[in-house]
Design a protein around this motif. Structure first.
Motif, PDB file in Angstrom:
ATOM      1  N   LEU B 220      31.241  53.555  38.648  1.00 26.12           N
ATOM      2  CA  LEU B 220      30.814  52.254  39.178  1.00 26.12           C
ATOM      3  C   LEU B 220      31.243  51.122  38.231  1.00 26.12           C
ATOM      4  O   LEU B 220      31.424  49.984  38.654  1.00 26.12           O
ATOM      5  CB  LEU B 220      29.289  52.186  39.357  1.00 26.12           C
ATOM      6  CG  LEU B 220      28.709  52.694  40.676  1.00 26.12           C
ATOM      7  CD1 LEU B 220      28.844  54.204  40.791  1.00 26.12           C
ATOM      8  CD2 LEU B 220      27.259  52.283  40.853  1.00 26.12           C
ATOM      9  N   SER B 221      31.387  51.451  36.931  1.00 27.10           N
ATOM     10  CA  SER B 221      31.696  50.410  35.952  1.00 27.10           C
ATOM     11  C   SER B 221      33.072  49.788  36.166  1.00 27.10           C
ATOM     12  O   SER B 221      33.326  48.683  35.687  1.00 27.10           O
ATOM     13  CB  SER B 221      31.604  50.980  34.531  1.00 27.10           C
ATOM     14  OG  SER B 221      32.606  51.956  34.330  1.00 27.10           O
ATOM     15  N   ILE B 222      33.963  50.459  36.871  1.00 30.22           N
ATOM     16  CA  ILE B 222      35.306  49.894  37.079  1.00 30.22           C
ATOM     17  C   ILE B 222      35.217  48.584  37.855  1.00 30.22           C
ATOM     18  O   ILE B 222      35.847  47.581  37.500  1.00 30.22           O
ATOM     19  CB  ILE B 222      36.226  50.916  37.807  1.00 30.22           C
ATOM     20  CG1 ILE B 222      36.348  52.212  36.998  1.00 30.22           C
ATOM     21  CG2 ILE B 222      37.602  50.304  38.092  1.00 30.22           C
ATOM     22  CD1 ILE B 222      36.917  52.040  35.599  1.00 30.22           C
ATOM     23  N   LEU B 223      34.406  48.566  38.898  1.00 28.45           N
ATOM     24  CA  LEU B 223      34.192  47.316  39.646  1.00 28.45           C
ATOM     25  C   LEU B 223      33.515  46.281  38.737  1.00 28.45           C
ATOM     26  O   LEU B 223      33.961  45.144  38.627  1.00 28.45           O
ATOM     27  CB  LEU B 223      33.341  47.595  40.887  1.00 28.45           C
ATOM     28  CG  LEU B 223      33.145  46.438  41.889  1.00 28.45           C
ATOM     29  CD1 LEU B 223      32.798  46.996  43.276  1.00 28.45           C
ATOM     30  CD2 LEU B 223      32.072  45.446  41.498  1.00 28.45           C
ATOM     31  N   ASP B 224      32.423  46.704  38.072  1.00 27.96           N
ATOM     32  CA  ASP B 224      31.619  45.770  37.260  1.00 27.96           C
ATOM     33  C   ASP B 224      32.443  45.044  36.203  1.00 27.96           C
ATOM     34  O   ASP B 224      32.212  43.880  35.919  1.00 27.96           O
ATOM     35  CB  ASP B 224      30.520  46.517  36.485  1.00 27.96           C
ATOM     36  CG  ASP B 224      29.629  47.346  37.362  1.00 27.96           C
ATOM     37  OD1 ASP B 224      29.588  47.093  38.582  1.00 27.96           O
ATOM     38  OD2 ASP B 224      28.968  48.261  36.826  1.00 27.96           O
ATOM     39  N   ILE B 225      33.360  45.769  35.576  1.00 29.06           N
ATOM     40  CA  ILE B 225      34.099  45.206  34.442  1.00 29.06           C
ATOM     41  C   ILE B 225      35.327  44.418  34.925  1.00 29.06           C
ATOM     42  O   ILE B 225      35.524  43.269  34.554  1.00 29.06           O
ATOM     43  CB  ILE B 225      34.580  46.328  33.487  1.00 29.06           C
ATOM     44  CG1 ILE B 225      33.405  47.159  32.964  1.00 29.06           C
ATOM     45  CG2 ILE B 225      35.412  45.760  32.344  1.00 29.06           C
ATOM     46  CD1 ILE B 225      32.428  46.432  32.119  1.00 29.06           C
ATOM     47  N   PHE B 226      36.146  45.066  35.751  1.00 28.10           N
ATOM     48  CA  PHE B 226      37.454  44.459  36.024  1.00 28.10           C
ATOM     49  C   PHE B 226      37.425  43.403  37.122  1.00 28.10           C
ATOM     50  O   PHE B 226      38.230  42.468  37.086  1.00 28.10           O
ATOM     51  CB  PHE B 226      38.484  45.555  36.347  1.00 28.10           C
ATOM     52  CG  PHE B 226      38.766  46.453  35.172  1.00 28.10           C
ATOM     53  CD1 PHE B 226      39.526  45.986  34.109  1.00 28.10           C
ATOM     54  CD2 PHE B 226      38.263  47.742  35.107  1.00 28.10           C
ATOM     55  CE1 PHE B 226      39.788  46.792  33.008  1.00 28.10           C
ATOM     56  CE2 PHE B 226      38.511  48.565  34.018  1.00 28.10           C
ATOM     57  CZ  PHE B 226      39.284  48.084  32.959  1.00 28.10           C
ATOM     58  N   VAL B 227      36.550  43.523  38.108  1.00 28.99           N
ATOM     59  CA  VAL B 227      36.564  42.525  39.189  1.00 28.99           C
ATOM     60  C   VAL B 227      36.126  41.145  38.684  1.00 28.99           C
ATOM     61  O   VAL B 227      36.849  40.165  38.884  1.00 28.99           O
ATOM     62  CB  VAL B 227      35.747  43.009  40.413  1.00 28.99           C
ATOM     63  CG1 VAL B 227      35.712  41.924  41.486  1.00 28.99           C
ATOM     64  CG2 VAL B 227      36.347  44.295  40.982  1.00 28.99           C
ATOM     65  N   PRO B 228      34.976  41.021  38.008  1.00 32.16           N
ATOM     66  CA  PRO B 228      34.630  39.681  37.515  1.00 32.16           C
ATOM     67  C   PRO B 228      35.665  39.127  36.534  1.00 32.16           C
ATOM     68  O   PRO B 228      36.008  37.940  36.604  1.00 32.16           O
ATOM     69  CB  PRO B 228      33.271  39.881  36.827  1.00 32.16           C
ATOM     70  CG  PRO B 228      33.021  41.332  36.763  1.00 32.16           C
ATOM     71  CD  PRO B 228      33.888  41.989  37.781  1.00 32.16           C
ATOM     72  N   LEU B 229      36.195  39.972  35.658  1.00 30.03           N
ATOM     73  CA  LEU B 229      37.127  39.458  34.643  1.00 30.03           C
ATOM     74  C   LEU B 229      38.456  39.061  35.273  1.00 30.03           C
ATOM     75  O   LEU B 229      39.162  38.198  34.758  1.00 30.03           O
ATOM     76  CB  LEU B 229      37.316  40.478  33.517  1.00 30.03           C
ATOM     77  CG  LEU B 229      36.044  40.775  32.698  1.00 30.03           C
ATOM     78  CD1 LEU B 229      36.373  41.625  31.482  1.00 30.03           C
ATOM     79  CD2 LEU B 229      35.322  39.508  32.263  1.00 30.03           C
ATOM     80  N   LYS B 230      38.807  39.656  36.382  1.00 34.54           N
ATOM     81  CA  LYS B 230      40.022  39.245  37.089  1.00 34.54           C
ATOM     82  C   LYS B 230      39.891  37.823  37.633  1.00 34.54           C
ATOM     83  O   LYS B 230      40.861  37.077  37.667  1.00 34.54           O
ATOM     84  CB  LYS B 230      40.293  40.217  38.245  1.00 34.54           C
ATOM     85  CG  LYS B 230      41.381  39.768  39.195  1.00 34.54           C
ATOM     86  CD  LYS B 230      41.580  40.744  40.343  1.00 34.54           C
ATOM     87  CE  LYS B 230      42.560  40.161  41.361  1.00 34.54           C
ATOM     88  NZ  LYS B 230      42.699  41.014  42.557  1.00 34.54           N
ATOM     89  N   HIS B 231      38.667  37.454  38.047  1.00 29.84           N
ATOM     90  CA  HIS B 231      38.483  36.189  38.759  1.00 29.84           C
ATOM     91  C   HIS B 231      37.877  35.080  37.912  1.00 29.84           C
ATOM     92  O   HIS B 231      37.495  34.041  38.448  1.00 29.84           O
ATOM     93  CB  HIS B 231      37.619  36.427  40.004  1.00 29.84           C
ATOM     94  CG  HIS B 231      38.324  37.259  41.031  1.00 29.84           C
ATOM     95  ND1 HIS B 231      39.183  36.716  41.964  1.00 29.84           N
ATOM     96  CD2 HIS B 231      38.331  38.607  41.239  1.00 29.84           C
ATOM     97  CE1 HIS B 231      39.678  37.692  42.716  1.00 29.84           C
ATOM     98  NE2 HIS B 231      39.180  38.847  42.294  1.00 29.84           N
TER      99      HIS B 231
END
Lengths: 86, 520
Positions: B220-231
């Motif tokens: 689940l951490s893949i979404l938590d970490i990379f999605v916000p930091l991408k945007h």
């Protein structure tokens, strides 16, 4: 409530709720409740709700740490300090 | 915006939003901007280069969830290495097994856990370099560590590596049926194809505030970490202690005005039943995402009543593919509904089909195994070529990962989960191989036979262990729980133990699990 009463109460509750069938003498005042896996996080919340209700104290979210709850002796000290401060 | 390597999300956001807050530690309130996080992870990269870490290497992370662990994760990716995160609270012997299995070159470890980890690694004749971070050194253990070890360090190339999309980015270990965890190998493309799908669905921007509840070793951490930091959004890191405290988590959601929450249903249930989520009506939540297990409708209905404006998505997928199907919960849930919601339709970045044991398509409406192909599907299991080929069905239409999940396809390509075809269960979002629990308990000197079974109940899955002892007497429950606490991760601890004189056997003298399932 004195320390012995609190210990007895906490011990009875833990034995009844989380250790069905366990011999009472195996659960000592220093048995590690959290680090030895006897109380998981949900069980800890149930224990805290019970302590609040039966000892007339309020436990703040920040106080839900193993240092306060990891043994029956620690629980008794913690509850007594809460009672003294109210 | 598609990237070749996952750390480019951070680099691009750092150029665009250098002063924006990237991450906040929800318990301490410490925060870091994009510019600072990018610079700190550059320092980690340089340090790793100096100690000899090369592209293609693996580096372990055994740290509490924190700004430090986030910077370490990006520093590892920037060298071109893959990160291998473990549960820092799990038994040290298990973590040492994982690090040895994966052949990590170095491990970032909380200094208070370094000695026991070193001892367990030595027992396996493994000598990776330990990089200890000491939280008693002050609020920035990573910066303090780097300042100490990097003083007068030799100059190294100061550009980040540009790995190929199909290079390894992270290895996530999950419970293994043989009694040892197995490493799921995931590439930059595996991660970025999923992150980009999340962008399409969530349409995040720099004003969003994401929760990060899952530990780094949990997919689940893949979404938590990379999605916000991408945007250019902000991620609120919820550590182990806070993550178990529903009242404080509810305050974080309300006071920090989080807009996207992602966790297992168990955590959401805890928030509704034991937190004060219902006492606050001013939530900013746009999305509540959940995955990892079935969400009992009773609790979901209560949650929707408390936070009515959010959209609710049921995300489904094993670690080997991450999320591959999703289902949006309708605005109103029928009063009489008790059946769990479907796992939904295939995401746009995967192909899904339902197959039988021979890999042939099963007609719609009949049970079969869900198989997935496409960009997010794992490379394979680390060092397990046979397990890897057994996990795939290959035919002219591609390479299909067999999920082991039995589903039925309904109208509109919507899948409904029916069960497993093996002995893996999911409890509170974690995959558990019942065989791994049995293997651990067989190590107990007084136990002669063990069998673990799982039961589905209204409140969720519970695990019951039947055992026989050498001397015929029941063991103390405290002793059994203590043994499990020191030999299994906490999430695998059985709910019940039942002592038997002997376990029931089939005619071929195997443990009769069908019989045990019928026993109370």
């Amino acid at each position: 409530m004195n320390a012995i009463q609190i210990r007895t109460m906490a011990k009875d509750f833990i034995l009844k709720e989380f250790l069905p069938g366990e011999r009472p003498e195996n659960l000592t005042d220093s048995t590690e409740l959290i680090t030895d896996g006897i109380l998981d996080s949900l069980a800890t919340l149930k224990l805290v709700a019970y302590l609040e209700k039966s000892c007339g104290i309020e436990i703040a979210p920040d106080e839900l740490v193993p240092e306060n709850l990891n043994s029956i002796a620690q629980i008794a000290n913690f509850v007594q300090s809460k009672q003294a401060s109210t | 915006m598609t990237v070749a390597a996952l750390h480019e999300y951070l680099e691009q956001s750092a150029r665009r939003y250098p002063q924006t807050c990237a991450a906040v530690e929800a318990s301490s309130g410490r925060q870091i901007t994009y510019g600072e996080l990018d610079a700190l992870s550059d320092q980690v990269r340089d340090h790793l280069r100096r100690i000899g870490v090369r592209p293609g290497d693996r580096v372990g992370i055994c740290l509490p969830k924190s700004i430090a662990s986030l910077a370490v994760l990006f520093g590892i990716l920037k060298v071109g290495a893959a990160y291998v995160p473990v549960d820092s609270l799990a038994p040290p012997a298990r973590n040492a097994f994982i690090f040895n299995d994966c052949g990590v070159r170095a491990i970032f470890v909380e200094s208070s856990r370094a000695e026991t980890l070193r001892y367990e690694l030595a027992r396996l004749a493994a000598e990776p370099r330990l990089l200890p971070l000491d939280w008693s050194d002050g609020p920035s253990p990573l910066a303090t560590y780097l300042a100490r070890v990097e003083a007068g360090g030799l100059a190294v190339e100061d550009e980040s590596a540009r790995p190929e999309p199909d290079n390894l980015a992270y290895v996530l270990y999950t419970s293994g049926s043989t009694g040892q965890p197995k490493g799921v190998m995931l590439t930059h493309r595996n991660g970025s194809s999923y992150v980009d799908w999340c962008s399409d669905i969530l349409a995040p921007d720099e004003n969003d505030r994401f929760s990060s509840h899952a530990p780094l070793h949990f997919d689940l951490s893949i979404l938590d970490i990379f999605v916000p930091l991408k945007h250019g959004a902000t991620v609120f890191l919820i550590g182990e202690e806070l993550g178990k405290n529903p009242t404080r988590m509810a305050s974080v959601i309300a006071e920090r005005r989080l807009t996207v929450w992602y966790s297992t249903p168990s955590v959401l249930t805890l928030l509704v039943e034991h937190g004060s989520l219902d006492a606050r009506d001013d939530h900013a939540l746009r999305f509540i995402l959940f995955a990892g297990e079935v969400f009992p409708v009773k609790h979901l209905r209560r949650l929707k009543a408390v936070v009515p404006r959010a959209r609710y998505l049921n995300l489904y997928g094993p670690t080997e593919t991450n999320v591959c199907t999703y289902y949006e919960i309708p605005q109103t849930i029928a009063e009489d509904r008790s059946a769990p919601f479907p796992i939904g339709r295939a995401c746009s970045h995967v192909k899904a089909r339902v197959i039988d044991a021979n890999g042939r398509n099963v007609p719609r409406g009949q049970e079969g195994e869900l198989a997935i192909s496409g960009a997010p599907v794992m490379l394979g299991y680390w060092n397990m070529p046979e397990r890897t080929s057994a996990a795939f069905h290959v035919d002219s239409s591609g390479r299909w990962y067999r999920t082991g999940d039995v589903v039925i396809e309904g109208d509109g390509g919507v899948y409904t989960f029916r069960g497993r075809r093996d002995r893996m269960v999911k409890r509170r979002g974690y995959r558990i191989e019942l065989g791994e629990i049995e293997t651990a308990l067989y190590r107990h000197p007084a136990i002669s036979e063990v069998a673990a079974i799982a039961r589905s109940e209204e409140s969720g899955v519970s695990i019951k262990v039947f055992y026989a002892s050498r001397d015929g007497h029941a063991l103390s429950l405290i002793e059994l729980k203590r043994f499990c606490a020191h030999n299994l991760p906490a999430y695998m601890a059985p709910d019940w133990f039942s002592h038997q004189q002997l376990l029931p056997k089939t005619s071929t003298d195997k443990i009769d699990y069908q019989h045990l399932m019928r026993m109370e």
